[in-house]
Design a protein around this motif. Structure first.
Motif, PDB file in Angstrom:
ATOM      1  N   PRO A 179       0.677  -1.184  -0.481  1.00  0.00           N
ATOM      2  CA  PRO A 179       0.031   0.510   0.094  1.00  0.00           C
ATOM      3  C   PRO A 179       0.744   1.171   0.234  1.00  0.00           C
ATOM      4  O   PRO A 179       1.675   1.388   0.649  1.00  0.00           O
ATOM      5  N   ALA A 189      -0.563   3.792 -17.233  1.00  0.00           N
ATOM      6  CA  ALA A 189      -2.039   2.349 -16.407  1.00  0.00           C
ATOM      7  C   ALA A 189      -2.591   3.054 -18.031  1.00  0.00           C
ATOM      8  O   ALA A 189      -3.365   1.910 -18.766  1.00  0.00           O
ATOM      9  N   ARG A 190      -3.056   4.255 -18.218  1.00  0.00           N
ATOM     10  CA  ARG A 190      -4.021   4.435 -19.519  1.00  0.00           C
ATOM     11  C   ARG A 190      -3.797   4.057 -20.673  1.00  0.00           C
ATOM     12  O   ARG A 190      -4.380   4.056 -21.699  1.00  0.00           O
TER      13      ARG A 190
HETATM   14  N1  LIG Z   1      -5.272   8.900 -15.915  1.00  0.00           N
HETATM   15  C1  LIG Z   1      -4.316   7.523 -15.122  1.00  0.00           C
HETATM   16  N2  LIG Z   1      -4.958   8.052 -13.827  1.00  0.00           N
HETATM   17  C2  LIG Z   1      -3.924   6.270 -13.578  1.00  0.00           C
HETATM   18  C3  LIG Z   1      -3.068   6.073 -13.996  1.00  0.00           C
HETATM   19  N3  LIG Z   1      -2.528   5.297 -12.864  1.00  0.00           N
HETATM   20  C4  LIG Z   1      -3.722   4.778 -12.056  1.00  0.00           C
HETATM   21  N4  LIG Z   1      -4.365   5.357 -12.641  1.00  0.00           N
HETATM   22  C5  LIG Z   1      -5.722   6.238 -11.191  1.00  0.00           C
HETATM   23  O1  LIG Z   1      -5.127   6.835 -10.488  1.00  0.00           O
HETATM   24  C6  LIG Z   1      -6.289   6.495  -9.267  1.00  0.00           C
HETATM   25  C7  LIG Z   1      -5.497   5.725  -7.940  1.00  0.00           C
HETATM   26  O2  LIG Z   1      -4.608   4.778  -8.267  1.00  0.00           O
HETATM   27  P1  LIG Z   1      -3.637   4.273  -8.036  1.00  0.00           P
HETATM   28  O3  LIG Z   1      -2.417   5.903  -7.733  1.00  0.00           O
HETATM   29  O4  LIG Z   1      -2.699   2.825  -9.153  1.00  0.00           O
HETATM   30  O5  LIG Z   1      -3.432   4.555  -6.319  1.00  0.00           O
HETATM   31  P2  LIG Z   1      -3.845   3.610  -5.334  1.00  0.00           P
HETATM   32  O6  LIG Z   1      -2.542   2.157  -5.686  1.00  0.00           O
HETATM   33  O7  LIG Z   1      -5.205   3.267  -5.668  1.00  0.00           O
HETATM   34  O8  LIG Z   1      -3.893   4.325  -3.549  1.00  0.00           O
HETATM   35  P3  LIG Z   1      -2.019   3.430  -3.332  1.00  0.00           P
HETATM   36  O9  LIG Z   1      -1.359   2.280  -3.807  1.00  0.00           O
HETATM   37  O10 LIG Z   1      -2.139   3.940  -1.607  1.00  0.00           O
HETATM   38  O11 LIG Z   1      -1.582   5.077  -3.417  1.00  0.00           O
HETATM   39  C8  LIG Z   1      -7.411   5.511  -9.171  1.00  0.00           C
HETATM   40  O12 LIG Z   1      -8.737   5.269  -9.678  1.00  0.00           O
HETATM   41  C9  LIG Z   1      -6.783   4.892 -10.918  1.00  0.00           C
HETATM   42  O13 LIG Z   1      -7.464   4.303 -12.150  1.00  0.00           O
HETATM   43  C10 LIG Z   1      -2.316   6.168 -14.941  1.00  0.00           C
HETATM   44  O14 LIG Z   1      -1.691   5.541 -15.324  1.00  0.00           O
HETATM   45  N5  LIG Z   1      -3.424   7.407 -15.501  1.00  0.00           N
END
Ligand SMILES: Nc1nc2c(ncn2[C@@H]2O[C@H](COP(=O)(O)OP(=O)(O)OP(=O)(O)O)[C@@H](O)[C@H]2O)c(=O)[nH]1
Ligand SMILES: [Mg+2]
Length: 148
Positions: free
Chosen positions: A17, A115-116
């Motif tokens: 996390p 990831a997008r």
């Molecule tokens: N635009 C965009 N959004 C992303 C990307 N990767 C993740 N997100 C979004 O960012 C938000 C948070 O996701 P993460 O940053 O993976 O965070 P998490 O795993 O939920 O949280 P922690 O691990 O606790 O930091 C989600 O709504 C994801 O869909 C990306 O590459 N681009």
């Protein structure tokens, strides 16, 4: 919690996390911090770490603490600068240098990812496979029945 992914029976990817920016109470945050700290310090089967840092944020005090744990542990580390799609292409390389510099990681150990759009994901995958060795080396290094 830790989310554990079994990758083709070859190795485990463990998603720890993030807690630096999460909107949770202090007690929960300290619990997550302890979990990450113990995992990075004590997990015998750890082969490498992918350190995800949000492209839009400057590394926090918590991030620096994680960096110290990783440096002390001595496993290979790759910094994945995440959400590259959120910033104009012209600013991305500059952010990579700034964030990499802030956490003391050379540029060639940092990769821009999204990831997008899936940009950088192939490089990231290659690096993860390199951590665990090619072929079946990753699973061979793990004793039968051993936890990830
Ligand atoms: N635009 C965009 N959004 C992303 C990307 N990767 C993740 N997100 C979004 O960012 C938000 C948070 O996701 P993460 O940053 O993976 O965070 P998490 O795993 O939920 O949280 P922690 O691990 O606790 O930091 C989600 O709504 C994801 O869909 C990306 O590459 N681009
Ligand atoms: Mg996460």
């Amino acid at each position: 919690m830790c989310n554990v992914f079994d990758v083709d029976g070859r190795f485990y990817l463990v998603d720890l996390p993030g807690y630096g920016y999460s909107r949770v109470g202090m007690a929960e945050r300290q619990g997550m911090q302890a979990l990450v700290q113990r995992y990075l310090t004590e997990r015998q089967t750890l082969r490498g770490a992918v350190w995800l840092l949000d492209m839009r944020r400057d590394p926090s005090a918590e991030d620096h603490a994680v960096g110290e744990l990783l440096a002390a542990r001595g496993v290979p580390v790759l910094v994945a600068i995440t959400k590259a799609d959120k910033l104009a292409r012209s600013h991305r390389q500059e952010r990579l240098r700034t964030i990499g510099g802030a956490v003391g990681m050379p540029e060639d150990q940092c990769v821009l990812t999204s990831a997008r759009t899936q940009s950088g994901i192939d490089d990231l995958r290659d690096s993860v496979f390199a951590f665990v060795g090619q072929g079946a080396a990753g699973s061979a290094e793990q004793a039968p029945g051993e936890q990830p």
